[in-house]
Design a protein around this motif. Sequence first.
Motif, PDB file in Angstrom:
ATOM      1  N   ASP A  48       0.950  -1.139  -0.024  1.00  0.00           N
ATOM      2  CA  ASP A  48       0.053   0.172   0.108  1.00  0.00           C
ATOM      3  C   ASP A  48       0.962   1.452   0.008  1.00  0.00           C
ATOM      4  OD1 ASP A  48      -2.576  -1.054   0.065  1.00  0.00           O
ATOM      5  OD2 ASP A  48      -2.235  -1.532   2.204  1.00  0.00           O
ATOM      6  N   LEU A  49       1.308   1.594  -1.068  1.00  0.00           N
ATOM      7  CA  LEU A  49       2.149   2.816  -1.179  1.00  0.00           C
ATOM      8  C   LEU A  49       1.579   3.877  -0.472  1.00  0.00           C
ATOM      9  CD1 LEU A  49       3.429   2.309  -4.710  1.00  0.00           C
ATOM     10  CD2 LEU A  49       4.775   1.618  -2.618  1.00  0.00           C
ATOM     11  N   GLU A  50       0.314   4.158  -0.510  1.00  0.00           N
ATOM     12  CA  GLU A  50      -0.025   5.443   0.211  1.00  0.00           C
ATOM     13  C   GLU A  50      -0.035   5.207   1.557  1.00  0.00           C
ATOM     14  OE1 GLU A  50      -3.865   2.844  -0.126  1.00  0.00           O
ATOM     15  OE2 GLU A  50      -2.033   3.170  -1.478  1.00  0.00           O
ATOM     16  N   ALA A  51       0.112   4.178   2.399  1.00  0.00           N
ATOM     17  CA  ALA A  51       0.244   3.665   3.753  1.00  0.00           C
ATOM     18  C   ALA A  51       1.385   4.433   4.346  1.00  0.00           C
ATOM     19  CB  ALA A  51       0.104   2.351   3.839  1.00  0.00           C
ATOM     20  N   ARG A  52       0.993   4.873   5.674  1.00  0.00           N
ATOM     21  CA  ARG A  52       1.894   5.155   6.620  1.00  0.00           C
ATOM     22  C   ARG A  52       2.467   4.082   7.328  1.00  0.00           C
ATOM     23  NH1 ARG A  52      -0.229   9.759   9.787  1.00  0.00           N
ATOM     24  NH2 ARG A  52      -2.057   8.594   9.673  1.00  0.00           N
ATOM     25  N   VAL A  53       3.570   4.111   7.626  1.00  0.00           N
ATOM     26  CA  VAL A  53       4.254   2.889   8.312  1.00  0.00           C
ATOM     27  C   VAL A  53       4.169   3.296   9.862  1.00  0.00           C
ATOM     28  CG1 VAL A  53       6.035   1.366   8.916  1.00  0.00           C
ATOM     29  CG2 VAL A  53       5.493   2.092   6.657  1.00  0.00           C
ATOM     30  N   ALA A  54       3.361   2.462  10.897  1.00  0.00           N
ATOM     31  CA  ALA A  54       3.371   2.944  12.072  1.00  0.00           C
ATOM     32  C   ALA A  54       4.515   2.463  12.850  1.00  0.00           C
ATOM     33  CB  ALA A  54       2.198   2.507  12.819  1.00  0.00           C
ATOM     34  N   GLU A  55       5.359   3.097  13.389  1.00  0.00           N
ATOM     35  CA  GLU A  55       6.742   2.786  14.377  1.00  0.00           C
ATOM     36  C   GLU A  55       6.317   2.272  15.547  1.00  0.00           C
ATOM     37  OE1 GLU A  55      10.728   4.911  16.060  1.00  0.00           O
ATOM     38  OE2 GLU A  55       9.217   6.074  14.961  1.00  0.00           O
ATOM     39  N   LEU A  56       6.966   1.119  15.874  1.00  0.00           N
ATOM     40  CA  LEU A  56       6.760   0.362  16.947  1.00  0.00           C
ATOM     41  C   LEU A  56       7.459   1.455  18.264  1.00  0.00           C
ATOM     42  CD1 LEU A  56       5.982  -2.033  18.853  1.00  0.00           C
ATOM     43  CD2 LEU A  56       8.298  -3.040  18.428  1.00  0.00           C
ATOM     44  N   THR A  57       6.786   1.889  19.100  1.00  0.00           N
ATOM     45  CA  THR A  57       7.308   2.721  20.213  1.00  0.00           C
ATOM     46  C   THR A  57       7.383   2.020  21.498  1.00  0.00           C
ATOM     47  OG1 THR A  57       5.020   3.536  20.583  1.00  0.00           O
ATOM     48  CG2 THR A  57       6.440   4.896  18.989  1.00  0.00           C
ATOM     49  N   PHE A  58       6.594   1.040  21.829  1.00  0.00           N
ATOM     50  CA  PHE A  58       6.720   0.249  23.082  1.00  0.00           C
ATOM     51  C   PHE A  58       6.602  -1.259  22.735  1.00  0.00           C
ATOM     52  CE2 PHE A  58       4.996  -1.746  26.886  1.00  0.00           C
ATOM     53  CZ  PHE A  58       5.721  -1.479  27.842  1.00  0.00           C
ATOM     54  N   ASP A  59       7.365  -2.150  23.204  1.00  0.00           N
ATOM     55  CA  ASP A  59       7.237  -3.381  23.228  1.00  0.00           C
ATOM     56  C   ASP A  59       7.432  -4.083  24.589  1.00  0.00           C
ATOM     57  OD1 ASP A  59       7.324  -6.405  22.786  1.00  0.00           O
ATOM     58  OD2 ASP A  59       8.257  -6.121  20.987  1.00  0.00           O
ATOM     59  N   SER A  60       6.601  -4.590  25.395  1.00  0.00           N
ATOM     60  CA  SER A  60       6.569  -5.133  26.677  1.00  0.00           C
ATOM     61  C   SER A  60       7.869  -6.215  26.644  1.00  0.00           C
ATOM     62  CB  SER A  60       5.457  -5.748  27.222  1.00  0.00           C
ATOM     63  OG  SER A  60       4.895  -7.007  26.668  1.00  0.00           O
ATOM     64  N   LEU A  61       8.032  -6.874  25.691  1.00  0.00           N
ATOM     65  CA  LEU A  61       9.113  -7.766  26.127  1.00  0.00           C
ATOM     66  C   LEU A  61      10.463  -7.090  26.044  1.00  0.00           C
ATOM     67  CD1 LEU A  61       8.469 -10.293  23.073  1.00  0.00           C
ATOM     68  CD2 LEU A  61       8.026 -10.754  25.527  1.00  0.00           C
ATOM     69  N   ILE A  62      10.632  -5.786  25.626  1.00  0.00           N
ATOM     70  CA  ILE A  62      11.765  -5.142  25.670  1.00  0.00           C
ATOM     71  C   ILE A  62      11.722  -4.041  26.704  1.00  0.00           C
ATOM     72  CG2 ILE A  62      13.469  -3.563  24.313  1.00  0.00           C
ATOM     73  CD1 ILE A  62      12.241  -5.134  21.689  1.00  0.00           C
ATOM     74  N   LEU A 117      -0.390  -5.108  11.339  1.00  0.00           N
ATOM     75  CA  LEU A 117      -1.865  -4.790  11.189  1.00  0.00           C
ATOM     76  C   LEU A 117      -1.929  -3.751  10.158  1.00  0.00           C
ATOM     77  CD1 LEU A 117      -2.546  -4.206  14.931  1.00  0.00           C
ATOM     78  CD2 LEU A 117      -2.985  -6.374  13.644  1.00  0.00           C
ATOM     79  N   ARG A 118      -2.947  -3.622   9.362  1.00  0.00           N
ATOM     80  CA  ARG A 118      -3.221  -2.463   8.323  1.00  0.00           C
ATOM     81  C   ARG A 118      -4.612  -1.975   8.794  1.00  0.00           C
ATOM     82  NH1 ARG A 118      -3.897  -5.103   3.518  1.00  0.00           N
ATOM     83  NH2 ARG A 118      -1.920  -5.041   3.045  1.00  0.00           N
ATOM     84  N   LEU A 119      -4.478  -0.539   9.258  1.00  0.00           N
ATOM     85  CA  LEU A 119      -5.633  -0.104   9.735  1.00  0.00           C
ATOM     86  C   LEU A 119      -5.946   0.968   8.383  1.00  0.00           C
ATOM     87  CD1 LEU A 119      -3.508  -0.217  12.165  1.00  0.00           C
ATOM     88  CD2 LEU A 119      -5.410   0.853  13.432  1.00  0.00           C
ATOM     89  N   ARG A 120      -7.371   1.213   8.352  1.00  0.00           N
ATOM     90  CA  ARG A 120      -7.886   2.154   7.517  1.00  0.00           C
ATOM     91  C   ARG A 120      -8.860   2.897   8.159  1.00  0.00           C
ATOM     92  NH1 ARG A 120      -6.516   0.411   2.306  1.00  0.00           N
ATOM     93  NH2 ARG A 120      -5.968  -1.709   2.035  1.00  0.00           N
ATOM     94  N   THR A 121      -8.414   4.366   8.538  1.00  0.00           N
ATOM     95  CA  THR A 121      -9.161   5.167   9.448  1.00  0.00           C
ATOM     96  C   THR A 121      -9.720   6.521   8.256  1.00  0.00           C
ATOM     97  OG1 THR A 121      -7.348   6.189  10.007  1.00  0.00           O
ATOM     98  CG2 THR A 121      -8.095   4.606  11.403  1.00  0.00           C
ATOM     99  N   GLY A 122     -11.036   6.488   8.106  1.00  0.00           N
ATOM    100  CA  GLY A 122     -11.267   7.409   7.088  1.00  0.00           C
ATOM    101  C   GLY A 122     -10.661   7.417   5.760  1.00  0.00           C
ATOM    102  N   GLY A 123      -9.775   8.356   5.400  1.00  0.00           N
ATOM    103  CA  GLY A 123      -9.170   8.172   4.200  1.00  0.00           C
ATOM    104  C   GLY A 123      -7.557   7.688   4.308  1.00  0.00           C
ATOM    105  N   ASP A 124      -7.436   7.490   5.664  1.00  0.00           N
ATOM    106  CA  ASP A 124      -5.785   7.094   5.837  1.00  0.00           C
ATOM    107  C   ASP A 124      -5.497   5.607   5.696  1.00  0.00           C
ATOM    108  OD1 ASP A 124      -4.863   9.738   6.121  1.00  0.00           O
ATOM    109  OD2 ASP A 124      -5.144   9.689   8.402  1.00  0.00           O
ATOM    110  N   VAL A 125      -4.516   5.160   5.580  1.00  0.00           N
ATOM    111  CA  VAL A 125      -4.186   3.786   5.747  1.00  0.00           C
ATOM    112  C   VAL A 125      -2.656   3.796   6.534  1.00  0.00           C
ATOM    113  CG1 VAL A 125      -3.482   1.721   4.583  1.00  0.00           C
ATOM    114  CG2 VAL A 125      -4.920   3.082   3.585  1.00  0.00           C
ATOM    115  N   VAL A 126      -2.752   2.963   7.460  1.00  0.00           N
ATOM    116  CA  VAL A 126      -1.526   3.117   8.410  1.00  0.00           C
ATOM    117  C   VAL A 126      -1.205   1.388   8.368  1.00  0.00           C
ATOM    118  CG1 VAL A 126      -0.705   3.136  10.548  1.00  0.00           C
ATOM    119  CG2 VAL A 126      -2.194   4.962   9.632  1.00  0.00           C
ATOM    120  N   VAL A 127       0.011   1.124   8.363  1.00  0.00           N
ATOM    121  CA  VAL A 127       0.395  -0.234   8.485  1.00  0.00           C
ATOM    122  C   VAL A 127       1.523  -0.459   9.539  1.00  0.00           C
ATOM    123  CG1 VAL A 127       1.738  -2.262   7.125  1.00  0.00           C
ATOM    124  CG2 VAL A 127       0.138  -0.916   6.010  1.00  0.00           C
ATOM    125  N   THR A 128       1.378  -1.443  10.483  1.00  0.00           N
ATOM    126  CA  THR A 128       2.269  -1.313  11.669  1.00  0.00           C
ATOM    127  C   THR A 128       3.814  -2.091  11.044  1.00  0.00           C
ATOM    128  OG1 THR A 128       1.627  -3.324  12.335  1.00  0.00           O
ATOM    129  CG2 THR A 128       0.548  -1.535  13.182  1.00  0.00           C
TER     130      THR A 128
END
Length: 162
Positions: free
Chosen positions: A55-69, A146-157
Motif C-alpha cells: 500500500d504505497l499510500e500507507a503510512r508505516v506505524a513505528e513500534l514505540t513500546f514492546d513489553s518484551l523489551i 496490522l493494516r488500519l484504514r481510518t477515514g481516508g488514511d491507511v496505516v501499516v504497523t
Amino acid sequence: MSDRHDDDLFGEEDFDDREFDDELLEEELRRAAAVLDPVPAELQQIAVDAYALHDLEARVAELTFDSLIDALPVRGVADVPRMLTFRAGEVTVDVEVTAQGLLGQVLPPQPARIEILGGPRPGSPLTSDALGRFTADVPLSGPFALRLRTGGDVVVTEWLRA
C-alpha cells in the motif's frame, strides 16, 4: 523415410493434456525447491517487509513500546500478555497479544477497518467500535502486522513475531 509424421517419432501424438495436472506438478516442484534450495531467513524477512509496503499510500506505524523489551519483568507471573504500541503521526495503536488472540485500541478513538496480516494472504478483517476498540479471537503465529484504514488514511504497523 517412412510416411510417419515427425510428431509420431517422438511419441508426442500420444500426449494427452487432460492427464497433466498443473497444480500437482507445481506443488511437487515447490516441495522439492523447499528441501533442495530453501529461501534464506534474511531474504524471507525482506520479502515480508516489502509486502507490508504494497500500500504505497500507507503510512508505516513505528513500534514505540514492546513489553518484551521495554517493560520490567514481574516475578512469579507467567503467561503475561505482550503489550505493543505503534505510532504514525497522530494515530496510535495499542495492542495486547495473548495466546488466545489480540485486543487493541486505535487512538484517538475512531472507527477503523483493521486487517491482521500474516504473509502474502489477505488479512483477517476486523472493525473497531466508536471508541477505537477491536478484538480478534485467532491466536497469532509467525510474523504479523496490522493494516488500519481510518477515514481516508491507511496505516501499516511494523512486522513482528507473535
